[in-house]
Each structure stands twice: as C-alpha cells, then as structure tokens.
Design an enzyme around this catalytic site. Structure first.
Site, PDB file in Angstrom:
ATOM      1  CE  LYS A 162      -2.405   2.004   3.799  1.00 33.72           C
ATOM      2  NZ  LYS A 162      -3.384   1.802   4.889  1.00 33.72           N
ATOM      3  CG  LEU A 163       2.365   2.739  -3.275  1.00 34.84           C
ATOM      4  CD1 LEU A 163       2.658   3.347  -4.648  1.00 34.84           C
ATOM      5  CD2 LEU A 163       3.652   2.238  -2.621  1.00 34.84           C
ATOM      6  CE  LYS A 164      -0.556   5.531   5.379  1.00 33.50           C
ATOM      7  NZ  LYS A 164      -1.941   5.622   5.892  1.00 33.50           N
ATOM      8  CG  ASP A 190      -4.516   5.417   3.333  1.00 36.80           C
ATOM      9  OD1 ASP A 190      -5.444   6.241   3.183  1.00 36.80           O
ATOM     10  OD2 ASP A 190      -4.180   4.969   4.452  1.00 36.80           O
ATOM     11  CG  ASN A 192      -3.880   8.709   5.532  1.00 35.06           C
ATOM     12  OD1 ASN A 192      -2.875   8.246   5.014  1.00 35.06           O
ATOM     13  ND2 ASN A 192      -4.512   8.101   6.517  1.00 35.06           N
ATOM     14  CD  GLU A 215      -6.708   2.753   3.778  1.00 31.83           C
ATOM     15  OE1 GLU A 215      -5.824   2.105   3.172  1.00 31.83           O
ATOM     16  OE2 GLU A 215      -6.700   2.895   5.002  1.00 31.83           O
ATOM     17  CE  LYS A 264      -5.992   1.916  10.220  1.00 28.86           C
ATOM     18  NZ  LYS A 264      -5.616   3.312   9.868  1.00 28.86           N
TER      19      LYS A 264
HETATM   20 MG    MG Z   1      -5.743   4.466   6.067  1.00 29.21          MG
END
Ligand code: MG
Length: 369
Positions: A162-164, A190, A192, A215, A264
């Site tokens: 997964k890459l931010k 993601d 954010n 995401e 989460k």
């Molecule tokens: Mg996230």
C-alpha cells in the site's frame, strides 16, 4: 498506564503527518491476580483523527476508569465484576475517544480470556491460524527510494503493498511501481482524506493501474462525496477514517460510499465493535481488511486475531515487527512464506518483555477503580 517511546526503523510519512518514533500508551489492568494488556493506538498528534496520546491518557484516567468504577459499585452482582462485554456500555457516557476506550476494553478482554484460557482469535471466531502479510509504505523522499523499498518488501515475502499518497505524490509513484514490478505486486493507495471531490478527474488517472482499492481519498465526514466519487472511478473505494462504528459502516455501504472497509479496532472502540463491523460488512457482501497504526507486538497480536476472521478476505497492513521496530515489546512477529502466525495462547497470546518495558518506559501512572 505506561508510556513508552519506541524509535521507528525509518520515519513514517503520510498525508496525516510524519512519525519518527512511536509514543505508545499501554494499559496494564491488574484485577486480583489476573493481568490484561491493551495498547492505545492514538498517535502523538491529532492528525489522523482528533485523538492523540496525551488526550487518551487524560481521558482514561479522568473519565473512563471512573465509569468502570461506577458500574462496579452499582450493578455488579459480585464485587469487582466488570466484563469485557459490559465495558462499551459502561464507557458510553463519554462521547468519542474510541482509541482510549479500545485500550481499556482490550485490557479487560485480555484479562478475562487469560483467566478462561481462551485466545482472542477463538473468541472472535477466527477461521485461520495465519494471515498474509501486507506492508504500508509512507511517502518517500524520491521515486527511486520508493521503488527500492518496494523491491525489498517483495524480497521479504510481502505480497501486497500500500502506498500513502497525497496531492503531488500519487500518479507518478503508482506508475513507477507498476512499471518496475508489473502485476507481481497487489497494489493499493491511501489518501488519508487529502483530496477533494474536485480531484475526481485526477484520481481517475489511477484507474489504468488496476489498483486493489483507493483508501479514504476524501475527508472522513464526506460520505456523500465518496459516493459521488465512486461513480467516477473504476478503482474501488475503501473507507478507513470514516468508519467509526458498525453503524457508520452500514450507513457508508448503504450510501454507496465504499465497496471495501478497513477495520481498525482502535478507531471503532475495541475488538468487540470491530467484530460487529466485520459482521455488518459480511452481511452486505463487502470485503474487509485489517488496518495498522504502527502497533507494537501487543496491538499487532490483537490485529492478527481480528484478521483471522472469515470476511477479512483482503490482505491487511500486517507486517513483521522488524518493519517498524529494531526491538519490539513482545517476542517479534516474523514472516513465514509471506504469512504471519495468529497468536494461539490465552488472551492476546503475547507478553511484553520486562527488560524492554523497563528500558523504553518514560512514565507510569496508576489509577484505581
Ligand atoms: Mg488508512
């Protein structure tokens, strides 16, 4: 309550900020002769959600523990009866603060399950004894650094990366990874919450790269925006920050805001609510996966138990301890053929190591119920 400072192997940068080390709050519950542990995942600053570790510590000490105490005095048939199933209701007079509540509930649950001799995984209804490992890569200094990091992860056995992303670091890093590794890697991104609906056309440029999902592209309270964005992207939308409860998950799914959910435990108030999120999504045919908050071995153990449930069909942010920490609080979790074993011992199934605790502890506070 024990505060510890764990240096990270490398600083972790996302659209929500940069972490150089992890300021960890552990709750150690002592009930008669039984001990239970819970890790609070609140980061040091309120950039991921509104929670942060100093605030969590304060709210546990000043408001949450007294809530448990009042239940104990008012309703318990036997003095001292506080059960994990009753913790959420006992803490309900306090609004929000789910990460703080989760830490406390996990400590009660851990103690209870240790006493009963049951693992958290079996309590939650786990169907597997190991889960595939995935890794989340922060925003790198350069594309070259990123590609080298992905290569190392693939060599170590991680099958999903997964890459931010953030505006200015999105299309190019995805293209660089795809060009170098092709479809050898299951890839997702993601945001954010760093994008706006006006970025829809830009984000649609990710579609040709066949990502598993994007995401949380938009801000957490914009479910309608996510639903609108979903009609303009081929890439499936997953929600993380928006999903604060099983009810929030049901609403998001009903609105068409997401077709995948990141679970989460800390974000939803504990593992018992996380199980309800799993169940709501399973009933709606929405696959889930387990997110990560740079947990130590204590929190990682719980996440592995959660990710062993049936509808966790997508690979989570579940990495070996060595990805983040030179030395973990517990015996380190390691990769075995791209998988990590789910702890099978009573409760969380892990024990913080006394010498590591002593060395890394920065403060201890005792609160009596
Ligand atoms: Mg996230």
């Amino acid at each position: 309550m024990r505060r510890l400072r764990l240096p990270l192997v490398t600083p972790f940068r996302s659209a929500a900020g940069t972490e150089h080390d992890r300021d960890v709050l552990l709750v150690r519950l002592l009930a008669d002769d039984t001990v239970g542990w819970g890790e609070c995942v609140a980061p040091s600053a309120p950039h991921y959600t509104s929670e942060y570790v100093d605030g969590a510590s304060e709210v546990i000490r000043r408001f949450l523990v007294p809530c448990l105490g009042s239940v104990r005095r008012a309703a318990a048939p036997v003095a001292g009866d506080v059960t994990a199933d009753g913790v959420a209701a006992a803490l309900a007079p306090v609004r929000g603060h789910r990460m703080a509540k989760a830490a406390l509930e996990t400590a009660v649950l851990d103690a209870e399950l240790r006493l009963a001799g049951h693992s958290l995984a079996s309590h939650l209804g786990a169907v597997r004894d190991r889960v595939p490992a995935g890794v989340a890569l922060g925003i790198a200094p350069t594309l070259h650094d990123l590609v080298e990091d992905v290569a190392r992860c693939l060599d170590q056995g991680y099958g999903r990366v997964k890459l931010k992303i953030e505006p200015g670091w999105d299309i190019d890093p995805v293209r660089a990874v795809r060009e170098r590794f092709g479809d050898r890697v299951a890839l997702q991104v993601d945001g954010n919450g760093a994008y706006a609906l006006a970025d829809a056309q830009h984000l649609a440029r990710l579609d040709p790269f066949e990502l598993v999902m994007i995401e949380q592209p938009l801000v957490d309270d914009d479910l309608q925006g996510h639903a609108a964005l979903a009609t303009r992207l081929r890439t499936p939308i997953c929600l993380d920050e928006s999903i604060t409860s099983a009810r929030a998950a049901a609403t998001a799914i009903a609105l068409g805001a997401c077709t995948v959910v990141n679970v989460k435990a800390g974000r939803v108030g504990g593992y018992l609510e996380a199980r309800r999120v799993h169940d709501v999504c399973a009933a709606a045919g929405v696959p889930v996966w387990c997110g990560g908050m740079l947990e130590t071995g204590v929190g990682r153990a719980g996440n592995l138990a959660l990710a062993a449930m049936a509808n966790f069909t997508l690979v989570g942010d579940l990495s070996a301890s060595a990805r983040y920490y030179h030395r973990d609080l517990t015996a380190p979790f390691v990769l075995d053929g791209g998988f990590i074993a789910v702890p099978a011992g009573p409760g969380l199934g892990v024990e913080p190591r006394r010498e590591v605790l002593d060395e890394l502890t920065t403060a201890v506070q005792t609160v009596r119920v």
